[in-house]
Design a protein around this motif. Sequence first.
Motif: not given
Length: 671
Positions: A25-30, A172-174, A268-273
Motif C-alpha cells: 500500500q502507498v500511504a500519504a501519511g501514517p 509525485t507530490a504525494v 517537463f511536467g508537474g503534479e498538483l495534489d
Amino acid sequence: MTKTRALLLISTTAFALAPLGANAQVAAGPVDRADNDIVVTATRAAKTARAEEKAAPNLINVQSAEDIVKYPDFNAAEALGRVPGVSLAIDTGEGRFVNIRGIDGNLNGTTFGGVTLLNTQPGGTYFGGGGRAVELDTVPIGAVDRLVVRKSGLPDQEAEGLGGSVELTPRTAVGLTRPFFEGTIGGGYQSAHNNGDVFIGEAAAGTAFGPDRQFAIVLTGSFHTDQRGFDDVEPGLLDAVQPGTPGDKVLDALDLRRYSYNRRRFGFGGELDWNPDAQSHYYLRANNAGYTESVHRSILQYRGLGDATTQSGNVITATGVDARVTLRDEQESHLNFIAAAGGRNDFDKVIVDYQLSYTASTYHRDYDRNTTFSRVGQPGFTVAYDNATRLYPTLTPTGFNPSDPTQFTLTGANNATERAHDREYAGVLNITVPTTLLGGDGRFQFGGKLRFRDKIDSPNNLSYAGGPATSLSAVLGGGPYLQARTPYNPMYYTLEVSRTASGSLAGWATLKYFGKEGMQAILGGILETKYYLYDLIRSHPDMVCVNPDDTGLITLFRVYPAGVDAQVQFGRELNEPALRSDLIKHNHLTEAVGNKLFEWFRSGKQIDGKYTPYMSFSTGFRDATYNRDGTDEEAVVYALKSFPMNVFITPETMQWALHCVAAARDEVLKR
C-alpha cells in the motif's frame, strides 16, 4: 496517402479474493495497519522496491529512484534495460524499444502514471508492428520516479502486453511535507567529430502549502543535447568463392560512411495534489516530453570490386570498378503529451478511485532529402588493395580521384515528409469492497474503462526524375580545390564550403558592428598577413607560392625536399613535359605532407610545446601548361592551402605554420 484509424473500447474487470495484506500500500501519511501489512511510504527507496516485489501477487520487477540515479542513463529505455528479463533495442546509439521475456516490443504495453503511452512513429517499429511499440527514448529519465515491469498481469491492469507491461511512475507530490529541490548538470565531448555540444540539465522542485498543508505541488524539467558522429567502413565480401581462390578476402563492395546526429531531448511536467482529509485524495498531472533529431550522412560507395580481380601476393587488383556518392539530410521530432485528473475516496467500507486522461503521441518528419550522384558516361577504373593483413583495406584507385566531386552527376533525388499522431481519451472507474467470502481479509474489486483512440499517419514521398545534369561540385560549391578532410571519407563536405549565405551574413554583421572604417581595418590586417606569408614562403628556398598573382585570401604553396630550389624546380615541372614524372612525384609529396599535418592535428601532436595547425591541400587546382586540354589526369598541380582569414592570426602564427610544414616534410621523407 493518409491512413486513419479510430477505435472505441469499453472494458470491465471484476476481481476478488486477494488477501488485503498481499498488496503493498502507498500511504500519504501514517495510518494504523495490521502487523502483517506492508506500508510503502518511501517509493523512491531501493529497499521498499524489493519489499513491493516480494508482496505483489503477480511477478514484477521494481526499479526505484534510488537505483535509477546510480547509472548514467538518459532515457527510460536505457534504465529499463537494466531490469532482469528485459532486453534493449538500440537505434542511432541509444536505447529505444524494450523486449520483455524475449517478446518483441510491439507486443508489450506501457503506461505513464496509469495512462497508456502510445507510439509516436508508426513506421519506426520493428517486424512490421504497425506502430505499436512505445519509443521509450522520448521519455527523459529525469521525468521518472520509478519503473515497474510486470511480467504477469492482474485483471485490473492494462491487457495490452503479451510479453509484459511497463509502468513509468512520474514524480509525485504525494507525501510532501517540506520544500525540496534536486538538480543535475553535466556536459561532455565527443572526440570522433570534435563535438563539444553535449549537455544535460535536470531539475525537480516541490512543496506543500495551504491550510494544514493540504495542497502539494511538484515540477520537473530536463534538457539534453547530444551531437554524436562516427565514421564507418562497411565492406561487402564476394559471395561466389571458387575453390583455391582467396574469396574470403575479395571485396564486392565497400562503403565509406560518415554519420552526424544531433538529438535535442526535453521534458517537463508537474503534479498538483489535494488531500483535504485522510480519506480523500485528488490530483491533476501533466507531462510533455520528446526530442528533435537531425541526421547528416554521406557515403562514398565502391561497386563492382569483385567482378574482375587478380592477385599478386596480398594485393588484390580489381578492374571495371564504379563509384557513386549518396547524401542524406533529415530532421524529425517525436513528442509524447499526457494529462490526467483523478482521485480516490475511502467511504469506510467502499473505496472508489477514478481517472480521466488524455494522451497524444506525434511524429513530424520535416524533411528527409536523399540524393545520388553517379559517374555518368565514365569508364570503370582500377582499384588495388590489401585485405589480408589490415583491419580494413586501404584502396588505391587508378583513373579515379575520390576527392574530385566534378566526376559525379546527379542521377536521383527524393524527399520524404510525414505527419502522424496517435491520440486517446480515456476514463477509468474502480470500486473496491472488503470481503470475507472465503475467510480472512480479502477484497472484491470491479471497474471499467472507456477508451476512444484515433490514429492518423500521413506520409508523403516525392521523387525527382529528369532533372538537370547537376555536378556534385556545383552542389557543394567547389571542385577538388575545396574539400573536407576526414580519415575515411573524403566526400563529406561541410557548410563552410557549400557556398551558403553564412559568409555574406557574417560580413554584413561585421560591417554593422564595426562600421565601414572598422571593416576596412580588419580586411587590411588580413591582407597584410597574407602578403607577409608570401614573403615568408619566398624566404624558404625549398618552398614556392604557386598563386602569387591571385588577389584572393587563399595562399597555395608547395614544399620540396631540403636543398631543392623550389622556384626553379616548380617552373620546370609546370612548363616542361620532360619533368612530368617530377611533377607527379612532388604532388605525392605535397599530399603526404598534407595528410601528415592532418594526422598531427587530429591527434593533438605538439612540436616544441605548441599544437600543430590544420592545413588542407588542393589536388589539382590547375593543369600543367602542356596539359591545357586536361586529358592527362596526373599532369596537374597539387598544393598546400593556407587561409589566414582571422584577425587573431599574427606573423608569428605564419612562421609557426611553415615550421610545422617543414617538420612534416622531413617526417614523410624518412620513410
